[in-house]
Design an enzyme around this catalytic site. Sequence first.
Site, PDB file in Angstrom:
ATOM      1  N   SER A   1       0.853  -1.195   0.000  1.00 59.93           N
ATOM      2  CA  SER A   1       0.000   0.000   0.000  1.00 59.93           C
ATOM      3  C   SER A   1       0.884   1.238   0.000  1.00 59.93           C
ATOM      4  O   SER A   1       1.996   1.222   0.541  1.00 59.93           O
ATOM      5  CB  SER A   1      -0.866  -0.006   1.261  1.00 59.93           C
ATOM      6  OG  SER A   1      -1.453   1.268   1.455  1.00 59.93           O
TER       7      SER A   1
ATOM      8  N   TYR B   1      -1.927  -0.543  10.120  1.00 59.49           N
ATOM      9  CA  TYR B   1      -2.057  -1.026   8.734  1.00 59.49           C
ATOM     10  C   TYR B   1      -0.840  -0.590   7.914  1.00 59.49           C
ATOM     11  O   TYR B   1      -0.215  -1.411   7.218  1.00 59.49           O
ATOM     12  CB  TYR B   1      -3.355  -0.477   8.133  1.00 59.49           C
ATOM     13  CG  TYR B   1      -3.507  -0.745   6.651  1.00 59.49           C
ATOM     14  CD1 TYR B   1      -3.819  -2.021   6.187  1.00 59.49           C
ATOM     15  CD2 TYR B   1      -3.330   0.276   5.711  1.00 59.49           C
ATOM     16  CE1 TYR B   1      -3.954  -2.271   4.820  1.00 59.49           C
ATOM     17  CE2 TYR B   1      -3.463   0.034   4.362  1.00 59.49           C
ATOM     18  CZ  TYR B   1      -3.770  -1.237   3.908  1.00 59.49           C
ATOM     19  OH  TYR B   1      -3.895  -1.483   2.559  1.00 59.49           O
TER      20      TYR B   1
ATOM     21  N   LYS C   1       2.203  -2.874   6.051  1.00 57.41           N
ATOM     22  CA  LYS C   1       2.517  -2.842   4.618  1.00 57.41           C
ATOM     23  C   LYS C   1       3.974  -2.435   4.395  1.00 57.41           C
ATOM     24  O   LYS C   1       4.608  -2.849   3.424  1.00 57.41           O
ATOM     25  CB  LYS C   1       1.557  -1.904   3.885  1.00 57.41           C
ATOM     26  CG  LYS C   1       0.112  -2.414   3.836  1.00 57.41           C
ATOM     27  CD  LYS C   1      -0.016  -3.727   3.073  1.00 57.41           C
ATOM     28  CE  LYS C   1      -1.463  -4.135   2.848  1.00 57.41           C
ATOM     29  NZ  LYS C   1      -1.604  -5.373   2.071  1.00 57.41           N
TER      30      LYS C   1
HETATM   31  N1  LIG Z   1      -8.608  -0.854  -1.985  1.00 57.20           N
HETATM   32  C1  LIG Z   1      -7.621   0.004  -1.858  1.00 57.20           C
HETATM   33  O1  LIG Z   1      -7.773   1.201  -2.097  1.00 57.20           O
HETATM   34  C2  LIG Z   1      -6.260  -0.479  -1.459  1.00 57.20           C
HETATM   35  C3  LIG Z   1      -5.233   0.460  -1.353  1.00 57.20           C
HETATM   36  C4  LIG Z   1      -3.962   0.026  -0.994  1.00 57.20           C
HETATM   37  C5  LIG Z   1      -3.718  -1.330  -0.787  1.00 57.20           C
HETATM   38  N2  LIG Z   1      -4.742  -2.206  -0.885  1.00 57.20           N
HETATM   39  C6  LIG Z   1      -4.443  -3.631  -0.656  1.00 57.20           C
HETATM   40  O2  LIG Z   1      -4.985  -4.399  -1.714  1.00 57.20           O
HETATM   41  C7  LIG Z   1      -5.375  -5.694  -1.229  1.00 57.20           C
HETATM   42  C8  LIG Z   1      -6.847  -5.948  -1.575  1.00 57.20           C
HETATM   43  O3  LIG Z   1      -7.609  -4.924  -0.965  1.00 57.20           O
HETATM   44  P1  LIG Z   1      -9.190  -4.803  -1.129  1.00 57.20           P
HETATM   45  O4  LIG Z   1      -9.513  -3.373  -0.990  1.00 57.20           O
HETATM   46  O5  LIG Z   1      -9.658  -5.585  -2.298  1.00 57.20           O
HETATM   47  O6  LIG Z   1      -9.649  -5.532   0.249  1.00 57.20           O
HETATM   48  P2  LIG Z   1     -11.030  -6.216   0.685  1.00 57.20           P
HETATM   49  O7  LIG Z   1     -12.126  -5.859  -0.238  1.00 57.20           O
HETATM   50  O8  LIG Z   1     -11.194  -5.907   2.144  1.00 57.20           O
HETATM   51  O9  LIG Z   1     -10.701  -7.773   0.518  1.00 57.20           O
HETATM   52  C9  LIG Z   1      -9.808  -8.386   1.402  1.00 57.20           C
HETATM   53  C10 LIG Z   1      -9.636  -9.829   0.997  1.00 57.20           C
HETATM   54  O10 LIG Z   1      -8.688 -10.430   1.916  1.00 57.20           O
HETATM   55  C11 LIG Z   1      -9.224 -11.661   2.352  1.00 57.20           C
HETATM   56  N3  LIG Z   1      -8.814 -12.015   3.722  1.00 57.20           N
HETATM   57  C12 LIG Z   1      -8.753 -11.206   4.806  1.00 57.20           C
HETATM   58  N4  LIG Z   1      -8.413 -11.924   5.902  1.00 57.20           N
HETATM   59  C13 LIG Z   1      -8.245 -13.208   5.484  1.00 57.20           C
HETATM   60  C14 LIG Z   1      -7.895 -14.420   6.136  1.00 57.20           C
HETATM   61  N5  LIG Z   1      -7.656 -14.481   7.463  1.00 57.20           N
HETATM   62  N6  LIG Z   1      -7.810 -15.553   5.393  1.00 57.20           N
HETATM   63  C15 LIG Z   1      -8.086 -15.526   4.079  1.00 57.20           C
HETATM   64  N7  LIG Z   1      -8.412 -14.409   3.396  1.00 57.20           N
HETATM   65  C16 LIG Z   1      -8.493 -13.258   4.097  1.00 57.20           C
HETATM   66  C17 LIG Z   1     -10.739 -11.489   2.311  1.00 57.20           C
HETATM   67  O11 LIG Z   1     -11.327 -12.764   2.125  1.00 57.20           O
HETATM   68  P3  LIG Z   1     -12.359 -13.462   3.145  1.00 57.20           P
HETATM   69  O12 LIG Z   1     -12.823 -12.415   4.143  1.00 57.20           O
HETATM   70  O13 LIG Z   1     -13.422 -13.972   2.255  1.00 57.20           O
HETATM   71  O14 LIG Z   1     -11.551 -14.555   3.764  1.00 57.20           O
HETATM   72  C18 LIG Z   1     -10.924 -10.618   1.075  1.00 57.20           C
HETATM   73  O15 LIG Z   1     -11.055 -11.419  -0.072  1.00 57.20           O
HETATM   74  C19 LIG Z   1      -5.126  -5.673   0.288  1.00 57.20           C
HETATM   75  O16 LIG Z   1      -3.869  -6.252   0.566  1.00 57.20           O
HETATM   76  C20 LIG Z   1      -5.085  -4.197   0.606  1.00 57.20           C
HETATM   77  O17 LIG Z   1      -4.334  -3.907   1.762  1.00 57.20           O
HETATM   78  C21 LIG Z   1      -5.999  -1.826  -1.210  1.00 57.20           C
END
Ligand SMILES: NC(=O)c1ccc[n+]([C@@H]2O[C@H](COP(=O)([O-])OP(=O)(O)OC[C@H]3O[C@@H](n4cnc5c(N)ncnc54)[C@H](OP(=O)(O)O)[C@@H]3O)[C@@H](O)[C@H]2O)c1
Length: 233
Positions: free
Chosen positions: A136, A152, A156
């Site tokens: 991130s 968080y 990262k």
């Molecule tokens: N969206 C943004 O703007 C943004 C910005 C910077 C970085 N990121 C990074 O991009 C990645 C995806 O983000 P997102 O926004 O798509 O997040 P999200 O919608 O919250 O999805 C998170 C995913 O992680 C899985 N997860 C969480 N805990 C878990 C566990 N204990 N075991 C297995 N799976 C687990 C969840 O699956 P289940 O709950 O179904 O298990 C879900 O599929 C993350 O690493 C996030 O930090 C996102």
Amino acid sequence: MNIIVTGASRGIGLEIVKALAATNHSIFAVSRNIKALMYLEGVCRKIHEQCKVYTVPFDLESGDYNRELLPNIIGKEERIDVLINNAGAMINKPFIEVSDQEFDRVFSVNVKAPFKMIRALFPHFRKNAHIVNIGSMGGFPGSIKFPGLSVYSASKGALATLTEALAEEFKDKGIRVNCLALGAARTEMLAEAFPDYNAPLSAGEMAVFISDFALTGHKYFNGKVLPVAVSTP
Ligand SMILES: NC(=O)c1ccc[n+]([C@@H]2O[C@H](COP(=O)([O-])OP(=O)(O)OC[C@H]3O[C@@H](n4cnc5c(N)ncnc54)[C@H](OP(=O)(O)O)[C@@H]3O)[C@@H](O)[C@H]2O)c1
């Protein structure tokens, strides 16, 4: 190619699997939510009837990587070409209010799970395999920081450093490791971190970049932490 995507039940991970489904690769979609994974499998089949998407229900925090996860993957494909450590956990709270359990959960999903995943898969990575850790901008050195996201962002940052260290350590094996430090993309996690913010990129748009990078980026980069952001946050 044989590709593993964690965090495939929603958000960016789900969109990465959809983007890859149009190709002829085998994709292992990992999450705890079996229902969401089965739905995703159906969606992918509509995108490409012959697509090979395998659902892998697994808890990255508490699951046994060798006994529960590996048989579901290595039982089907012996060698792994691409691992996308995308699953993530976020806590948005003033630093002083964060409990030990919350700290542990965030570090467990964001740092320890990629560590355990890579360690379990290590003997199965093909030469020239590509490990992509999804970081991130919050964990990118010198980037603008936001109150409430200290734990968080620190997790990262740790993932970014792990990336650099592993790229060096795996050099002789031909395994390449990179980290994409994402900026904002519209997902449920972003809405929790920045409730009133409308990000310029959708999860699908971000996912297209990540899947292309996962397939080809290792020809050009190794041990790099690359910012992927058009906005702040
Ligand atoms: N969206 C943004 O703007 C943004 C910005 C910077 C970085 N990121 C990074 O991009 C990645 C995806 O983000 P997102 O926004 O798509 O997040 P999200 O919608 O919250 O999805 C998170 C995913 O992680 C899985 N997860 C969480 N805990 C878990 C566990 N204990 N075991 C297995 N799976 C687990 C969840 O699956 P289940 O709950 O179904 O298990 C879900 O599929 C993350 O690493 C996030 O930090 C996102």
